[in-house]
Design an enzyme around this catalytic site. Structure first.
Site, PDB file in Angstrom:
ATOM      1  N   CYS A 166       4.892  -6.695 -40.951  1.00  0.00           N
ATOM      2  CA  CYS A 166       3.498  -6.589 -41.493  1.00  0.00           C
ATOM      3  C   CYS A 166       2.615  -5.876 -40.254  1.00  0.00           C
ATOM      4  O   CYS A 166       2.711  -6.126 -39.234  1.00  0.00           O
ATOM      5  CB  CYS A 166       2.765  -7.740 -42.070  1.00  0.00           C
ATOM      6  SG  CYS A 166       3.537  -8.417 -43.435  1.00  0.00           S
TER       7      CYS A 166
ATOM      8  N   ARG B   6       5.922  -1.141 -39.190  1.00  0.00           N
ATOM      9  CA  ARG B   6       6.008  -2.567 -39.300  1.00  0.00           C
ATOM     10  C   ARG B   6       6.268  -3.154 -40.784  1.00  0.00           C
ATOM     11  O   ARG B   6       6.939  -4.464 -40.841  1.00  0.00           O
ATOM     12  CB  ARG B   6       4.857  -3.261 -38.777  1.00  0.00           C
ATOM     13  CG  ARG B   6       4.472  -2.792 -37.344  1.00  0.00           C
ATOM     14  CD  ARG B   6       3.230  -3.588 -37.126  1.00  0.00           C
ATOM     15  NE  ARG B   6       3.073  -4.907 -36.863  1.00  0.00           N
ATOM     16  CZ  ARG B   6       3.734  -5.794 -35.993  1.00  0.00           C
ATOM     17  NH1 ARG B   6       3.992  -5.068 -34.921  1.00  0.00           N
ATOM     18  NH2 ARG B   6       3.787  -7.010 -35.863  1.00  0.00           N
TER      19      ARG B   6
ATOM     20  N   TRP C 262       5.666  -6.518 -45.107  1.00  0.00           N
ATOM     21  CA  TRP C 262       6.690  -6.459 -45.333  1.00  0.00           C
ATOM     22  C   TRP C 262       7.303  -7.750 -46.006  1.00  0.00           C
ATOM     23  O   TRP C 262       6.968  -8.770 -45.115  1.00  0.00           O
ATOM     24  CB  TRP C 262       7.547  -6.570 -43.791  1.00  0.00           C
ATOM     25  CG  TRP C 262       9.023  -6.147 -43.873  1.00  0.00           C
ATOM     26  CD1 TRP C 262       9.820  -5.251 -44.019  1.00  0.00           C
ATOM     27  CD2 TRP C 262       9.925  -7.348 -43.835  1.00  0.00           C
ATOM     28  NE1 TRP C 262      11.126  -5.633 -43.904  1.00  0.00           N
ATOM     29  CE2 TRP C 262      11.360  -7.067 -43.892  1.00  0.00           C
ATOM     30  CE3 TRP C 262       9.900  -8.573 -43.697  1.00  0.00           C
ATOM     31  CZ2 TRP C 262      12.382  -7.806 -44.064  1.00  0.00           C
ATOM     32  CZ3 TRP C 262      10.969  -9.720 -43.610  1.00  0.00           C
ATOM     33  CH2 TRP C 262      12.147  -9.171 -43.607  1.00  0.00           C
TER      34      TRP C 262
ATOM     35  N   ASN D 262      -0.224 -11.460 -41.040  1.00  0.00           N
ATOM     36  CA  ASN D 262       1.070 -10.998 -40.582  1.00  0.00           C
ATOM     37  C   ASN D 262       1.838 -12.326 -40.173  1.00  0.00           C
ATOM     38  O   ASN D 262       1.248 -13.087 -39.111  1.00  0.00           O
ATOM     39  CB  ASN D 262       1.186 -10.195 -39.245  1.00  0.00           C
ATOM     40  CG  ASN D 262       2.347 -10.008 -38.744  1.00  0.00           C
ATOM     41  OD1 ASN D 262       3.459 -10.202 -39.528  1.00  0.00           O
ATOM     42  ND2 ASN D 262       2.291  -9.334 -37.522  1.00  0.00           N
ATOM     43  N   GLY D 263       2.878 -12.844 -40.579  1.00  0.00           N
ATOM     44  CA  GLY D 263       3.592 -14.028 -40.283  1.00  0.00           C
ATOM     45  C   GLY D 263       4.135 -14.923 -41.392  1.00  0.00           C
ATOM     46  O   GLY D 263       4.062 -14.592 -42.506  1.00  0.00           O
TER      47      GLY D 263
ATOM     48  N   GLU E 103      26.984   0.596 -32.294  1.00  0.00           N
ATOM     49  CA  GLU E 103      25.422   1.312 -32.480  1.00  0.00           C
ATOM     50  C   GLU E 103      25.571   2.389 -33.275  1.00  0.00           C
ATOM     51  O   GLU E 103      24.585   2.630 -34.072  1.00  0.00           O
ATOM     52  CB  GLU E 103      25.186   1.661 -30.890  1.00  0.00           C
ATOM     53  CG  GLU E 103      23.666   2.312 -31.143  1.00  0.00           C
ATOM     54  CD  GLU E 103      22.681   1.415 -31.486  1.00  0.00           C
ATOM     55  OE1 GLU E 103      22.535   0.250 -31.894  1.00  0.00           O
ATOM     56  OE2 GLU E 103      21.348   2.129 -31.615  1.00  0.00           O
TER      57      GLU E 103
ATOM     58  N   LYS F  51      23.409   2.750 -36.905  1.00  0.00           N
ATOM     59  CA  LYS F  51      22.532   4.004 -36.890  1.00  0.00           C
ATOM     60  C   LYS F  51      22.688   4.543 -38.227  1.00  0.00           C
ATOM     61  O   LYS F  51      21.789   4.934 -39.132  1.00  0.00           O
ATOM     62  CB  LYS F  51      22.586   5.002 -35.795  1.00  0.00           C
ATOM     63  CG  LYS F  51      21.856   4.744 -34.510  1.00  0.00           C
ATOM     64  CD  LYS F  51      20.638   4.655 -34.547  1.00  0.00           C
ATOM     65  CE  LYS F  51      19.930   3.380 -34.718  1.00  0.00           C
ATOM     66  NZ  LYS F  51      19.882   2.282 -33.723  1.00  0.00           N
TER      67      LYS F  51
ATOM     68  N   GLU G 115      22.018   2.069 -41.377  1.00  0.00           N
ATOM     69  CA  GLU G 115      20.404   1.693 -41.689  1.00  0.00           C
ATOM     70  C   GLU G 115      19.478   2.701 -42.102  1.00  0.00           C
ATOM     71  O   GLU G 115      18.620   2.663 -42.690  1.00  0.00           O
ATOM     72  CB  GLU G 115      19.791   0.961 -40.413  1.00  0.00           C
ATOM     73  CG  GLU G 115      19.715   2.002 -39.112  1.00  0.00           C
ATOM     74  CD  GLU G 115      18.900   1.152 -37.826  1.00  0.00           C
ATOM     75  OE1 GLU G 115      18.265   0.329 -38.132  1.00  0.00           O
ATOM     76  OE2 GLU G 115      19.253   1.495 -36.840  1.00  0.00           O
TER      77      GLU G 115
ATOM     78  N   HIS H 207      44.489  -4.561 -36.890  1.00  0.00           N
ATOM     79  CA  HIS H 207      44.686  -5.695 -37.247  1.00  0.00           C
ATOM     80  C   HIS H 207      43.698  -5.816 -38.618  1.00  0.00           C
ATOM     81  O   HIS H 207      43.267  -6.914 -38.920  1.00  0.00           O
ATOM     82  CB  HIS H 207      43.884  -6.669 -36.294  1.00  0.00           C
ATOM     83  CG  HIS H 207      44.870  -6.708 -34.920  1.00  0.00           C
ATOM     84  ND1 HIS H 207      46.041  -7.226 -35.056  1.00  0.00           N
ATOM     85  CD2 HIS H 207      44.670  -6.264 -33.777  1.00  0.00           C
ATOM     86  CE1 HIS H 207      46.624  -7.099 -33.804  1.00  0.00           C
ATOM     87  NE2 HIS H 207      45.737  -6.277 -32.889  1.00  0.00           N
TER      88      HIS H 207
ATOM     89  N   LYS I  52      10.110  -2.345 -38.229  1.00  0.00           N
ATOM     90  CA  LYS I  52      10.361  -2.031 -36.607  1.00  0.00           C
ATOM     91  C   LYS I  52      10.517  -3.546 -35.896  1.00  0.00           C
ATOM     92  O   LYS I  52      10.922  -3.486 -34.922  1.00  0.00           O
ATOM     93  CB  LYS I  52       9.086  -1.200 -36.215  1.00  0.00           C
ATOM     94  CG  LYS I  52       9.247  -0.657 -34.688  1.00  0.00           C
ATOM     95  CD  LYS I  52      10.577   0.110 -34.750  1.00  0.00           C
ATOM     96  CE  LYS I  52      10.962   0.768 -33.292  1.00  0.00           C
ATOM     97  NZ  LYS I  52      12.363   1.257 -33.226  1.00  0.00           N
TER      98      LYS I  52
END
Ligand code: F6R
Length: 615
Positions: free
Chosen positions: A2, A27, A75, A101-102, A488, A492, A495, A511, A610
């Site tokens: 947020c 955010r 968010w 925010n929180g 990574e 990438k 996402e 395996h 983010k």
């Protein structure tokens, strides 16, 4: 998560709020909303599910006047993303509005009490409960100023918050407070700006005050900024100069922030070494480490805590510290570590890695490690962030603002700083031969130019992207230092393009994951020259035997892999331990192009944010 903004001054608040929200959209972007008090004294609240652009469309013909206002980009945590759950939220009388925010963890019990006292709620959010509580406190003590009612309410809540409150009956005051979520106030001439980070503020003023946990800011038009703790103790605001340029947070001609940030890497890697590395003298200057040199020298163990991409950088650090400095390293997901009752000794060094410096799980893991007496070292990008402040010492990565939600330049800057740290500790411990140490310093200095070379391959990588953009799954393989890069690369791709992808140590494939391989499966392999090369070539053969399609990153001049692979991407040769800094670039570009070709929102992928300030 947020983003919050606020403005009080002589200008029109709405355009400032909107621009600020657009800067903070990274955010969270489930919904957006604003509230302004018009010159006639009307409190106008507009909010909409979706992006800031949806909000703009929805309030095109509405009254947006006023030189005081607040704004929010969400968010979602409590309650699905819809218009009603969007911020700002009203109090019972609709005289007060709040952005937040929180998470208020004990909101359910507070809500129950308020409901018994006749409060009715419109949304499913924890935020609405908080503003009702504030109003309820004032109702019982009508003489109490809003700031004091906010303090009283915050003494009753558990959790994290960065809030700003607007009172319909007071066009000259904003009340802001924070705990666990970031907040910065810009101090202009006869005006104040409030935001989750400095990006909405930088074009108006460079004078800022970072608000501390459990502090309440009373921001009154034409008056000095006042700060008090939630226990009503006066605090003198510490105004500092912002070290951020406007260009750093704009796209600068690129279609997306992610692409800009990928291209910035030669510079950002250089910046993270600047002033620290001198290959001529063989000198490495890492301020934070020097302060705790003895601890590093005698450490029996290093524990790395991080999340996501930063965790992958931590995996690279494991290889680096073990190889160069011969210190055992454990790399932990902060979210698991914090709830595991881990064994931590006072002589352990904990390295916390975080781009944003705000990740809630990493912050909580740090607090836990602190209680056990470990020394905590931060590797953060955002200067002055919560994690940077919570650690005993640290080294900033100096990558500059990273705005694309998918982390790119932050990763390479983290790996750069961790490499320098490992080298420094190795030298102090006498664990590395002088010749190897010197050779690595020289090689580090050449990395920005090598990354520049790889960026020139963009067009050919784009062609590869066109070929695999419709894949349903993808496998990323690597061994040794290239294993974290495989992880990574897969992160990438998934996402930002929503293609299912997995990263695996190349030899582990047999395996299990090898069962997935058929002619439709692209397998992205790092097969650069080094001690594992022959082994990886064998793994490639295993994939080929099952008709998998190989796209390989190889060292320039390679012939063997070229014979087997559908495509090879040739990168300049470097020391095995530094390959991640170069080999991650093609995977970043590939994901970027695939996501663009699939019509995905590269900078703001669905469901992500983010800075993950909730656990
Ligand atoms: C992936 C990504 C995330 C972050 C993670 C940790 O591209 O950006 O996985 O790496 O949320 O964030 P920081 O580094 O800010 O603690």
């Amino acid at each position: 998560m947020c983003g919050i903004v606020g403005y009080i001054g002589n200008r029109d608040a709405f355009p400032i709020l909107i621009k600020g929200l657009q800067r903070l959209e990274y955010r969270g972007y489930d919904s957006a909303g604003v509230a302004m008090i018009s010159p006639e004294g009307n409190l106008n609240v507009y909010k909409k599910k979706g992006k800031v652009s949806d909000l703009l469309d929805s309030c095109k013909d509405k009254d947006k006047s006023g030189n005081i206002g607040i704004g929010h980009t969400r968010w979602a945590t409590h309650g699905e993303p819809n218009d009603v759950n969007s911020h700002p939220h009203y109090s019972q009388t609709k005289d007060l509005v709040i952005i937040h925010n929180g998470i208020i963890e004990n909101y359910a019990s507070i809500k129950e009490g308020l409901q018994k006292r006749g409060h009715t709620f419109l949304s499913e959010t924890d935020t609405e409960v908080l503003i009702h509580l504030i109003e309820d406190i004032r109702k019982h003590e009508p003489e109490m100023k809003l700031g004091h009612a906010v303090m009283a309410a915050l003494n009753q809540v558990n959790g994290a918050y960065a809030i700003v409150i607007l009172d319909k009956n007071d066009r000259d005051t904003l009340i802001a407070a924070k705990k666990g979520s970031p907040m910065v106030i810009g101090v202009g001439k006869d005006e104040y700006f409030i935001a989750s980070d400095a990006s909405p503020i930088v074009e108006y003023t460079k004078n800022v005050v970072y608000i501390e946990d459990e502090h309440v800011a009373i921001i009154r038009r034409g008056e000095e900024l006042k700060i008090r703790t939630i226990r009503d103790k006066e605090i003198t605001p510490y105004v500092q100069e912002l070290e951020m340029e406007l260009e750093a947070i704009e796209k600068g001609g690129y279609d997306h922030f992610m692409l800009k940030e990928i291209y910035e890497q030669p510079r950002s890697i250089f910046d993270s070494m600047r002033g620290r590395l001198n290959s001529e003298t063989g000198h490495l200057k890492m301020g934070g480490i020097e302060e705790h040199e003895g601890k590093f020298k005698n450490a029996k163990r290093i524990i790395v805590i991080a999340c996501g991409t930063s965790w992958h950088a931590g995996m690279v650090a494991e290889y680096l510290f073990e190889e160069y400095a011969r210190i055992p390293v454990e790399v932990e997901y902060a979210s698991e570590f914090r709830y595991r009752n881990p064994i931590i000794y006072p002589d352990d060094i904990v390295i916390a890695i975080s781009q944003s410096g705000e990740t809630a799980d990493t912050l909580a893991a740090i607090e836990l490690a602190k209680t056990k007496g470990a020394t905590i070292f931060g590797v953060c990008n955002v200067v002055g962030s919560s994690i940077a402040r919570a650690t005993h010492a640290g080294s900033y990565t100096h990558a500059g603002p990273e705005i694309g939600v998918a982390s790119t330049k932050a990763f390479t800057a983290q790996v750069t700083v961790l490499t320098l740290m490992a080298l420094h500790v190795a030298k102090v411990k006498g664990a590395i031969a002088e010749s190897r140490y010197r050779q690595l310093l020289y090689e580090m200095e050449s990395i920005p130019a090598k990354v520049e070379e790889v960026l020139k391959l963009n067009d050919s990588i784009k062609k590869i992207a066109a070929e695999y953009k419709d894949a349903a799954n993808a496998l990323y393989l690597g061994r040794g230092y290239s294993f974290p890069v495989a992880l990574e690369g897969a992160l990438k791709l998934k996402e930002i393009s929503y293609i299912h992808a997995e990263g695996y140590p190349a030899a582990e494939m047999k395996h299990g994951p090898i069962a997935l391989i058929d002619e439709a499966m692209p397998v992205f392999v790092i097969a650069t020259k080094g001690p594992n090369y022959e082994k990886v070539v064998s793994n490639i053969q295993e994939v080929k035997a099952r008709k998998g399609r190989i796209i390989a990153i190889v060292t320039a001049g390679d012939v063997e892999v070229k014979k087997m692979a559908e495509h090879v991407i040739e990168i300049p040769e470097t020391d095995e331990s530094l390959v991640p800094l170069v080999s991650v670039i093609p995977w970043q570009l590939l994901s970027y192009h695939i996501a663009v070709m699939r019509g995905c929102n590269v900078d703001q992928p669905r469901n992500l944010a983010k800075s993950v300030t909730v656990e």
